[in-house]
Design a protein around this motif. Structure first.
Motif, PDB file in Angstrom:
ATOM      1  N   SER A 106      -2.480 -16.394 -43.998  1.00  0.00           N
ATOM      2  CA  SER A 106      -3.472 -15.572 -43.324  1.00  0.00           C
ATOM      3  C   SER A 106      -3.732 -14.276 -44.092  1.00  0.00           C
ATOM      4  CB  SER A 106      -2.966 -15.261 -41.914  1.00  0.00           C
ATOM      5  OG  SER A 106      -3.696 -14.211 -41.331  1.00  0.00           O
ATOM      6  N   ARG A 107      -4.953 -14.075 -44.481  1.00  0.00           N
ATOM      7  CA  ARG A 107      -5.453 -12.822 -45.066  1.00  0.00           C
ATOM      8  C   ARG A 107      -4.565 -12.247 -46.164  1.00  0.00           C
ATOM      9  NH1 ARG A 107      -5.248  -8.123 -43.845  1.00  0.00           N
ATOM     10  NH2 ARG A 107      -4.133  -8.462 -41.890  1.00  0.00           N
ATOM     11  N   GLY A 116      -0.965  -9.266 -45.477  1.00  0.00           N
ATOM     12  CA  GLY A 116      -1.219 -10.615 -44.971  1.00  0.00           C
ATOM     13  C   GLY A 116       0.065 -11.272 -44.532  1.00  0.00           C
ATOM     14  N   ALA A 129      -9.658 -13.514 -49.843  1.00  0.00           N
ATOM     15  CA  ALA A 129      -8.377 -14.003 -49.329  1.00  0.00           C
ATOM     16  C   ALA A 129      -8.160 -15.479 -49.662  1.00  0.00           C
ATOM     17  CB  ALA A 129      -8.297 -13.820 -47.813  1.00  0.00           C
ATOM     18  N   ASN A 162     -11.433  -7.281 -43.774  1.00  0.00           N
ATOM     19  CA  ASN A 162     -12.752  -7.852 -43.518  1.00  0.00           C
ATOM     20  C   ASN A 162     -13.840  -6.943 -44.077  1.00  0.00           C
ATOM     21  OD1 ASN A 162     -10.827  -8.707 -41.201  1.00  0.00           O
ATOM     22  ND2 ASN A 162     -12.430 -10.268 -41.198  1.00  0.00           N
ATOM     23  N   ILE A 221      -9.847  -4.568 -39.984  1.00  0.00           N
ATOM     24  CA  ILE A 221      -9.166  -5.866 -39.973  1.00  0.00           C
ATOM     25  C   ILE A 221      -9.446  -6.469 -38.606  1.00  0.00           C
ATOM     26  CG2 ILE A 221      -6.958  -7.063 -40.056  1.00  0.00           C
ATOM     27  CD1 ILE A 221      -5.974  -4.864 -41.969  1.00  0.00           C
ATOM     28  N   CYS A 280      -9.279 -15.765 -43.676  1.00  0.00           N
ATOM     29  CA  CYS A 280      -9.633 -14.403 -43.312  1.00  0.00           C
ATOM     30  C   CYS A 280     -10.358 -14.452 -41.975  1.00  0.00           C
ATOM     31  CB  CYS A 280     -10.507 -13.773 -44.395  1.00  0.00           C
ATOM     32  SG  CYS A 280     -10.896 -12.042 -44.091  1.00  0.00           S
ATOM     33  N   HIS A 326      -6.016  -7.125 -48.180  1.00  0.00           N
ATOM     34  CA  HIS A 326      -7.390  -7.620 -48.059  1.00  0.00           C
ATOM     35  C   HIS A 326      -7.890  -7.406 -46.637  1.00  0.00           C
ATOM     36  CE1 HIS A 326     -10.954  -9.818 -49.177  1.00  0.00           C
ATOM     37  NE2 HIS A 326     -10.854 -10.518 -48.055  1.00  0.00           N
ATOM     38  N   GLU A 375      -2.643 -15.491 -36.032  1.00  0.00           N
ATOM     39  CA  GLU A 375      -3.405 -14.337 -35.555  1.00  0.00           C
ATOM     40  C   GLU A 375      -2.917 -14.066 -34.142  1.00  0.00           C
ATOM     41  OE1 GLU A 375      -5.303 -12.895 -37.680  1.00  0.00           O
ATOM     42  OE2 GLU A 375      -5.120 -14.478 -39.159  1.00  0.00           O
ATOM     43  N   GLU A 415     -14.037  -8.147 -47.821  1.00  0.00           N
ATOM     44  CA  GLU A 415     -15.119  -9.135 -47.888  1.00  0.00           C
ATOM     45  C   GLU A 415     -16.443  -8.442 -48.187  1.00  0.00           C
ATOM     46  OE1 GLU A 415     -15.022 -12.601 -47.543  1.00  0.00           O
ATOM     47  OE2 GLU A 415     -12.848 -12.328 -47.682  1.00  0.00           O
ATOM     48  N   GLN A 443      -6.550 -20.536 -38.335  1.00  0.00           N
ATOM     49  CA  GLN A 443      -7.205 -19.314 -37.939  1.00  0.00           C
ATOM     50  C   GLN A 443      -7.832 -19.540 -36.583  1.00  0.00           C
ATOM     51  OE1 GLN A 443      -7.151 -16.664 -39.782  1.00  0.00           O
ATOM     52  NE2 GLN A 443      -6.181 -17.616 -41.542  1.00  0.00           N
TER      53      GLN A 443
END
Lengths: 283, 287
Positions: free
Chosen positions: B28-29, B24, B227, B163, B173, B232, B161, A52, B195, A67
């Motif tokens: 991740s996601r 993604g 996810a 949030n 996102i 996520c 995907h 991220e 989600e 994360q």
């Protein structure tokens, strides 16, 4: 100062980071070297988190796979465009850990054997071609220096080393500048831009480097011993990585995966405690 | 327009042989709920386009749904190599084309901008130029230097995907957008899972975190934990315990069949049950 090989390598890597540039922290060793450099000689580094992307983050090494656990760790969010713009503008540094690196500094993370029918398919070139065509400093590290990892010629060039093709197409943009391994520190100041030792780690002999490499490495006569990190440096590394994520890169694949799962869970618990200090402490 | 749809309809709408961009990055996601549904019931022969792939590409390969993969990376980071990707690469049973992180972005961006290619220096003096038959080199018409021409990538579908989304297809996102917005704009048809579906009034409160805009979106599916087993942010982390289970199962054909039977489904509720239910997941992965 007593330190382990991972800590010595991190200290060597930190010494190459300077100025006000974005620094990737895509691996634990990369993250910790950026963190150490920022805490010591390079306070203006803008350290990134992964995956991220955020800037001004104190990297948690296991988050190379994870994360952000709290909003606090998010830092200043960056986009992929921000990251590649910084690469193209040469305002970005990354320590890359290739599966193979050769005498001319070509690197491979794509495959062992021919690409079309690989003996082992690795992961794919990712962003290495971008780095090795734009950055003025290209930094590599290898935790297991051996004839299999430091080779005469890589099986596949995922990243561009030195040679006539680079000179013609790219000039010096993206040329390799540094290699830190578990045996020593190297640059590419040998004949025709080939590997040359800068210093050898304590206890490492010239013979060990010669025999431990799959190619000839220029070993100058007056080769110094690598300077050890100070006690303060080691303390910075240990406190940033109390769970020892930096050790994983020295383990075999399966062992590393198992250890990471454990560390990942302990980190989550520890951060939950940080967020809610009244909860019972989990050791 | 209300674009809410069901996962079965999404799978149905994607024809055999479609080119599918997957959003993604790494763990991740990833839109794993939609990926699982395609792996379970999809028509197959897909061409996948990913920047940084992992469980998405590997699962679809492991379920025999893929004809070709365009990728910059496929792997499980420190957890290990991607087992089905590795097998397919080594056996040559599926076509692969290795790109790079920026060139996948540039290929999608070329489609967005309506130009046939975008130029870059990335790839020069590497062996990618020998194995990637889509890239060409050309002379820069101004300076005469050799550069790489990255052709436009035009996916039929993009799977993303998010949030949060509203029923019209605006999507929040909260973490890194990765290349999702480019995928959403470049694809002919973009399908979102989220989600949670929220009202269009609520979505406006997120300002610039509304990264995907409804004019690029055709379908929206509500899918909590959609996810999993990627993460996520900032809701839940990647499930490394499950990654390990996946990697172990993929080593042995009988184990892999058992894994597929248990987890590879187009019914998200069954998947959550197989994982021990939502509460278990919250306990292990919620942040």
């Amino acid at each position: 100062m007593d330190c382990t090989i991972d800590e010595l390598m991190i200290a060597c890597m930190a010494r190459s980071l300077k100025g006000e540039v974005l620094v990737s922290s895509v691996t634990a060793l990369g993250a910790l070297s950026a963190h150490l450099a920022k805490k010591t000689h390079a306070p203006d580094l803008a350290v990134l988190s992964t995956p991220e992307s955020g800037m001004e983050v104190t990297p948690l090494p296991t988050l190379t796979l994870g994360q952000f656990l709290t909003d606090d760790q998010r830092g200043i969010p960056l986009t992929m465009e921000d990251i590649f713009d910084a690469i193209f503008l040469d305002r970005f540094r990354i320590w890359i850990s290739p599966a193979q690196i050769d005498r001319h500094g070509n690197v491979n993370i794509s495959c062992v054997g021919p690409w079309e029918q690989p003996k082992v398919a690795l992961v794919g070139a990712r962003g290495i071609p971008e780095d090795t065509s734009h950055l003025s400093e290209i930094l590599y590290y290898v935790t297991s220096h051996s004839p299999r990892t430091v080779v005469e010629q890589v099986d596949f060039r995922s990243g561009a080393g030195n040679g006539a093709e680079r000179d013609r197409l790219l000039g010096r943009r993206g040329a390799p500048t540094r290699l830190v391994t578990n045996l020593g520190v190297f640059d590419f100041g040998g004949a025709d831009g080939t590997l040359r030792a800068v210093s050898l780690h304590p206890g490492v002999t010239r013979e060990a480097v010669a025999q431990g490499s799959g190619c000839e490495i220029d070993l100058p006569a007056d080769l110094p011993e690598t300077a050890l990190p100070s006690a303060a440096d080691v303390a910075v590394i240990r406190s940033a990585d109390p769970l020892g994520a930096r050790k994983l890169e020295f383990l075999s694949g399966r062992e590393a995966a198992q250890r990471l799962v454990e560390i990942y869970e302990r980190e989550r618990q520890a951060l939950h405690i940080a967020a809610w200090p009244r909860r019972a402490r989990i050791s | 327009m209300d674009k809410q749809t069901g996962i079965a309809e999404v799978v149905e709408s994607i024809p055999r042989g479609a080119t599918i961009a997957i959003g993604g990055s790494s763990l991740s996601r990833k839109p794993m709920g939609m990926v699982r549904a395609l792996a379970a019931r999809g028509q197959g022969d897909y061409t996948l386009v990913v920047d940084v792939g992992g469980p998405d590409v590997d699962l679809l390969l492991g379920c025999g749904k893929v004809a070709k993969v365009i990728y910059a990376f496929v792997g499980f980071e420190v957890m290990g190599l991607a087992p089905h990707f590795r097998r397919a690469r080594e056996s040559g049973s599926v076509e692969f084309e290795e790109w790079t992180e920026y060139t996948v972005m540039a290929g999608l961006d070329a489609t967005v901008k309506g130009v046939p290619f975008l130029p870059t220096h990335a790839g020069l003096a590497t062996d990618l130029m020998a194995v990637n038959h889509s890239f060409r080199t050309m002379r820069d018409p101004f300076e005469g230097e050799e550069i790489v021409a990255v052709p436009a990538l035009r996916p039929d579908f993009a799977l993303i995907h998010a949030n949060l989304a509203d029923h019209q297809g605006n999507a929040v996102i909260l973490g890194d957008g990765h290349v999702d917005v480019l995928c959403a704009k470049a694809a002919r048809h973009t399908i979102l899972s989220a989600e949670r579906i929220v009202s269009s009034e609520e979505i406006q409160r997120y300002g610039r975190e509304v990264q995907v805009h409804r004019v690029h979106v055709e379908g929206v599916v509500e899918m909590p934990w959609g996810a999993h087993f990627s993460g996520c942010a900032p809701y839940y982390r990647a499930d490394l315990g499950h990654v390990q289970e996946y990697l172990l199962a993929a080593r042995d054909p009988a184990e892999w069949d058992r894994y597929r039977e248990r987890f590879v489904t187009d019914r998200p509720d069954d998947y959550l049950d197989a994982l021990g239910g939502m509460e278990t997941l919250v306990g292990r992965l919620d942040v």
